[in-house]
Structures are given as C-alpha cells and as structure tokens.
Design an enzyme around this catalytic site. Sequence first.
Site, PDB file in Angstrom:
ATOM      1  N   LYS A 156      39.934  44.122  33.826  1.00 52.35           N
ATOM      2  CA  LYS A 156      40.980  43.197  33.387  1.00 52.35           C
ATOM      3  C   LYS A 156      40.403  42.075  32.538  1.00 52.35           C
ATOM      4  O   LYS A 156      41.046  41.604  31.611  1.00 52.35           O
ATOM      5  CB  LYS A 156      41.691  42.604  34.611  1.00 52.35           C
ATOM      6  CG  LYS A 156      42.748  43.532  35.181  1.00 52.35           C
ATOM      7  CD  LYS A 156      43.535  42.857  36.278  1.00 52.35           C
ATOM      8  CE  LYS A 156      42.758  42.855  37.568  1.00 52.35           C
ATOM      9  NZ  LYS A 156      43.557  42.467  38.733  1.00 52.35           N
ATOM     10  N   GLU A 174      45.138  41.657  42.303  1.00 59.38           N
ATOM     11  CA  GLU A 174      45.123  40.226  42.034  1.00 59.38           C
ATOM     12  C   GLU A 174      45.982  40.010  40.788  1.00 59.38           C
ATOM     13  O   GLU A 174      45.773  40.687  39.773  1.00 59.38           O
ATOM     14  CB  GLU A 174      43.685  39.745  41.778  1.00 59.38           C
ATOM     15  CG  GLU A 174      43.666  38.255  41.500  1.00 59.38           C
ATOM     16  CD  GLU A 174      42.283  37.677  41.256  1.00 59.38           C
ATOM     17  OE1 GLU A 174      41.289  38.414  41.326  1.00 59.38           O
ATOM     18  OE2 GLU A 174      42.230  36.454  40.990  1.00 59.38           O
ATOM     19  N   ARG A 224      35.745  54.255  41.846  1.00 57.12           N
ATOM     20  CA  ARG A 224      36.744  53.812  40.877  1.00 57.12           C
ATOM     21  C   ARG A 224      36.800  54.788  39.705  1.00 57.12           C
ATOM     22  O   ARG A 224      35.883  55.574  39.480  1.00 57.12           O
ATOM     23  CB  ARG A 224      36.497  52.387  40.417  1.00 57.12           C
ATOM     24  CG  ARG A 224      35.203  52.104  39.713  1.00 57.12           C
ATOM     25  CD  ARG A 224      35.198  50.688  39.105  1.00 57.12           C
ATOM     26  NE  ARG A 224      35.694  49.662  39.996  1.00 57.12           N
ATOM     27  CZ  ARG A 224      36.568  48.695  39.638  1.00 57.12           C
ATOM     28  NH1 ARG A 224      37.041  48.629  38.413  1.00 57.12           N
ATOM     29  NH2 ARG A 224      36.941  47.793  40.484  1.00 57.12           N
TER      30      ARG A 224
HETATM   31  P1  ATP Z   1      39.232  44.979  37.369  1.00 57.53           P
HETATM   32  O1  ATP Z   1      37.831  45.325  37.781  1.00 57.53           O
HETATM   33  O2  ATP Z   1      39.817  45.873  36.347  1.00 57.53           O
HETATM   34  O3  ATP Z   1      39.404  43.546  37.027  1.00 57.53           O
HETATM   35  P2  ATP Z   1      40.023  44.590  40.011  1.00 57.53           P
HETATM   36  O4  ATP Z   1      39.361  45.461  40.992  1.00 57.53           O
HETATM   37  O5  ATP Z   1      39.518  43.198  39.920  1.00 57.53           O
HETATM   38  O6  ATP Z   1      40.074  45.300  38.640  1.00 57.53           O
HETATM   39  P3  ATP Z   1      42.357  44.238  41.534  1.00 57.53           P
HETATM   40  O7  ATP Z   1      43.609  43.593  41.100  1.00 57.53           O
HETATM   41  O8  ATP Z   1      41.514  43.544  42.538  1.00 57.53           O
HETATM   42  O9  ATP Z   1      41.543  44.514  40.222  1.00 57.53           O
HETATM   43  O10 ATP Z   1      42.620  45.739  41.977  1.00 57.53           O
HETATM   44  C1  ATP Z   1      43.599  46.126  42.877  1.00 57.53           C
HETATM   45  C2  ATP Z   1      43.196  47.431  43.492  1.00 57.53           C
HETATM   46  O11 ATP Z   1      43.002  48.407  42.479  1.00 57.53           O
HETATM   47  C3  ATP Z   1      41.895  47.298  44.245  1.00 57.53           C
HETATM   48  O12 ATP Z   1      42.035  47.936  45.492  1.00 57.53           O
HETATM   49  C4  ATP Z   1      40.904  47.983  43.381  1.00 57.53           C
HETATM   50  O13 ATP Z   1      39.899  48.563  44.157  1.00 57.53           O
HETATM   51  C5  ATP Z   1      41.753  49.032  42.653  1.00 57.53           C
HETATM   52  N1  ATP Z   1      41.148  49.348  41.359  1.00 57.53           N
HETATM   53  C6  ATP Z   1      40.839  48.500  40.367  1.00 57.53           C
HETATM   54  N2  ATP Z   1      40.239  49.144  39.349  1.00 57.53           N
HETATM   55  C7  ATP Z   1      40.179  50.452  39.705  1.00 57.53           C
HETATM   56  C8  ATP Z   1      39.673  51.636  39.084  1.00 57.53           C
HETATM   57  N3  ATP Z   1      39.103  51.614  37.869  1.00 57.53           N
HETATM   58  N4  ATP Z   1      39.800  52.804  39.753  1.00 57.53           N
HETATM   59  C9  ATP Z   1      40.380  52.853  40.954  1.00 57.53           C
HETATM   60  N5  ATP Z   1      40.866  51.778  41.596  1.00 57.53           N
HETATM   61  C10 ATP Z   1      40.776  50.583  40.993  1.00 57.53           C
HETATM   62 MG    MG Z   2      39.345  42.659  42.332  1.00 54.28          MG
END
Ligand code: ATP
Ligand code: MG
Length: 558
Positions: A264, A29, A254
């Site tokens: 984020k 995102e 994760r």
């Molecule tokens: P955050 O929790 O840091 O805000 P998010 O999951 O909201 O991260 P996205 O932009 O939706 O962020 O993530 C894009 C991809 O990266 C998704 O498929 C998510 O599962 C993966 N991702 C995000 N954080 C991690 C992590 N700590 N380890 C592995 N994969 C991750």
């Molecule tokens: Mg997300």
Amino acid sequence: MLDFIRTIISEDLAAGRNGGRVATRFPPEPNGYLHIGHAKSICLNFGVAREYGGTCNLRFDDTNPAKEDVEYVDAIEADVRWLGFEWTGLHCASDYFDQLYAYAVALIAKGMAYVDSQTADEIRQTRGTLTEPGTESPYRARSVDENLDMFTRMRAGAFPDGAHVLRAKIDMASPNINMRDPVLYRIKRAHHHRTGDAWCIYPLYDFAHPPSDALEHITHSLCTLEFENHRPLYDWLIDNLPVPAKPRQIEFARLNLTYTVMSKRRLLELVQEGRVSGWDDPRMPTIVGMRRRGYTPEAIRAFCDRIGVAKRENMVDVALLEHAVREDLNTRAPRVMGVLRPLRVVIENYPENQTEYVDVVNNPEDAEAGTRPGPFSRELYLEQDDFREDPPKKFFRLAPGREVRLRSAYFITCTGVVKDQVTGEVTALRCTYDPATRGGDAPDGRKVKATLHWVSAAHAVDAEVRLYDRLFKTPEPGKADAEPGKTGNYRADLNPASLEVVRAAKVEPSAAEATAGTRLQFERIGYFCVDKDSQRGRPVFNRTVTLKDSWARVEQKA
Ligand code: ATP
Ligand code: MG
C-alpha cells in the site's frame, strides 16, 4: 485436496475444538485501498467461513491514526462486497480502545508491563541483535504502583509525545526480538477518524490484535507469514490477558505477482507522485483499479482459488491472473465490432444510400445470447493492420486483388488503393462484394483465408480507447538495485508504454450504447470495459486484456 489451513480447521472440528465453531476475520488497516493481495486474504477468510458454516468479521485495524482515513474505510467495505462477500460483524480495533486500556492496566497490575522512559532511539539501541541479547531498561524495575500511576497520567495527557511508552516485561535475552519487552502503547497526539481526540495514547498493532481477535471469539486468526515471528507474543498476550477466548494464529504466504508492486505504501506513492491517475487507475493492482479495467469478481476469485494457500513465499506469474480474466470474459462478454485504427473502404458495387442489417452473433460461447442486427452499407471501416499493399508471405488478410470475409456479412475483394498524393499513404480502399455470400459463406464453396471485423462508416460511433499494458516492464520491479530483502528503485522499472490512448476509434452503435462498467469483447482485438469517463455519443473503452493468452503458452511449454 485441502490446503494446510483447511486441514487444520477440519481437524479442529473433528476434535470438537471451539465448540464446533469456525470464526475468521479480515483485518485491513484503513490506510489505503485494497489490492489483489488482500483479495487472496479475503477469499481465504470469507471462503473458509462460508465452506464451514462459520462466520467472518470485517475488522478495521485502525490503531495508527496518522495514516488512516474514512475514504479508505468506505472503499474497503465496497471492495469486499464487490468481491462477493458479506461480513458477519463489522468492527474496529478502535471500538476496543477502552477494553484494551483495561487489559494493559491488568498486565501492569500483574507485574507484566512497565512504563519505560527511555527515548525511542535508546529503546532501539538496547534491543540487541539476532546474535546478541538486548539490555534491560533502567526503568524496568519500576514498582507496580508507579507504573499504574504513570500509565494513568500518560492517558490523561500529562506527558509530551514520545516521553514514555508502555512495554511488556518478557525477556530481553529472548532469541525472538519480538519478545524483548515489546512496546504496547505510545503517546501520540493525533486525531483519529473515529475516536477523534479522545485518546493521546494508542496501542500498537501487536498489542491490539490478539485481544481484538479474542473479544470477537475468532477461532482461527489467519495472517501472512511476516507475522510468524510475532506468534509467540500473540500467544503470550492471549495467555496473560483476561480475554474471553483463545484464538489461534496461523500464517500463510502472501501473494506476490510478477510485474506488480503490491504494498500500500508504494501504491500510495504512485498515486501521490502522479504516476497513475489515482487508486482506481486501471493499471493499478487495486480492487478498484482492476474493476475499472474490466476484471470481474468471478475471475479474481477463480484466480485466488487456483493459486491456493501455502506456507512458502513464492511469485505468481501475472499471466495467470490475465488468463483467469480471459477465461471468465470469454464465456460471457458480448462480442462487438470496433476498429481501433480505421481504414476507409468503399464497396463500389453496393448501392449508395442503402443500409441492410446482417445478423451478428452476440457470443459464440453462449447460444442463449442470440444475435443482433448489424448495419452494413457501401462505406465501411476496416483495421489498418488488416491490409497490406505488398503482403508478406504469411499475411492472409486483405491485399490488392485478394478476397476476404467480413464477419457475419459478405466476401469482399480489394480492387484498388487510394493514396495521399503527397505522402503516399493509403487513405482508402476500393472493393467489390459478392451478394451471394451474405452471412459469410459462398454457395460455390470457395474459401477465403481471413475473416475481418468491420463497422459501417455511416453508423459507427467515434470512441476513445485506452490500451492498457502492464504498469512495470520488469517481472520484479525494483529488483535490479535492491538490497537483500528490500525493494530497490521500482520507479525505474515503470513501463513507459503502459497506456496508449487511441482517440479516433470507430465502434458499432450497440457498443456505444453500453453503460459504464459493461464488459465487451472487440472481435479479434481483446476485452474492453466501458469507462466512467464515457459521455453520450463519445464512449471511452478500457482494454482489460488482449486475446493473446501468454499463460496458455507458458502451460504448453511446461
Ligand atoms: P501492505 O503490505 O500492502 O501494506 P498490509 O499487510 O499492511 O498490506 P493490511 O491492511 O494490514 O495490509 O492487510 C490486511 C490483511 O490482508 C492482513 O491479514 C494481511 O496479512 C493480508 N494481506 C496483505 N497483503 C497481502 C498479500 N500480498 N497476500 C495475502 N494477504 C495479504
Ligand atoms: Mg499490515
């Protein structure tokens, strides 16, 4: 050995599923910069595609206009490329808004979705709990025609924000709360960075994601464990929408790192509250931050390889990441000499106004890297820490009357100490050198116990050195006062000593010429990267990592 995801993919290929195709996607995102957790997902998705001769798309999951921005879009593209990957197709969930709307209409027509006119609070209150079923909305029985009419008017802007939502009609008594008539669309008047004001209704992530995968003919939709409970909804939508493919969602754990916050939202708070200098502050776990700090894409990929993918949540020691960086830089970072806290040394038996050039090895790990000429003269700088007037037992470096080696140059002996008359502080050392030891060995075979780094005073360049340490002082920031499953006050765990700026360091001329982004090892001190704040004649270096390897110690103990 294959991890569980690669095992599934290999089995699918062996069974001839998906016509022998492997198609993945990385779906960020654009509401912030990518961090090391995303790097794990990137290495997995792009890595799998590469290994199986498949494809991997980059898809911006831009369904929430309020928080998204093109600044993030551009940064994400740059970060993925910097990590060493190239996408097959570049897509946005917003490209599918028309199609997603048509899918929603199709669902309504099948009697599988309805317009609910309860407030957000009412919807929340009637959702039930883990132990109690939810209650059905009084609007659940609306006719297909009425739903179609209302949804059309929702889209046309006939209602204020929040007046109605579109919900899937599944099962308010489902043990899985995500299946209790989840919201699919909401009314929200927000400017979208790509579709502008064309829409006043936006699909929710849970609705947009499965058909977006299907439209791109993704075969394996890899996501993190928090989506495991959403998989039944993912499959329900794939089964009930007229989509062109049937992707399979697979969840993995994760990445969690010690001494690091990774969401984020929190990283944005650190930026907005001025606790760091920006998303690319070298202490941030963002890709831009790590790049500015001197981390290499190779090191980050090696780290991701090493931690692997698994099904169970765990905490990775940040020392392992630092170890990966050190290992990579050790093989290729040129060595230079830089003195952080200079102590002036006068070699009294060395001719005044003479400069000679000694051969200095660029990288002992890489014979091809050759040598460079290092200027040597009568006045030098040594590290203050490398001298003790009254040396304790195991201190083998310089002290009055003691002989040491200067790296690649000569043996010197300390013959006197110059002090500030008022403070008594040591301000300079008097030394002599032995001309027969040029290159660093004595013809008579006599040994010294220390080899020190040095710079020639007349040739040295003033530098600013930023000594970065971990941003947090506790392994799990915010843990102390956290409620179960939540992060507590992580701000209280910020490390007040995470940055020390040394303004009067002295570096050898070759280091001062390096361009921004160049990675170097300051001998005996650590790895450094030339910062973008550098100016001609006034370089700035960021400490990437020290030479001390706490991971190696962890491993030894194990
Ligand atoms: P955050 O929790 O840091 O805000 P998010 O999951 O909201 O991260 P996205 O932009 O939706 O962020 O993530 C894009 C991809 O990266 C998704 O498929 C998510 O599962 C993966 N991702 C995000 N954080 C991690 C992590 N700590 N380890 C592995 N994969 C991750
Ligand atoms: Mg997300």
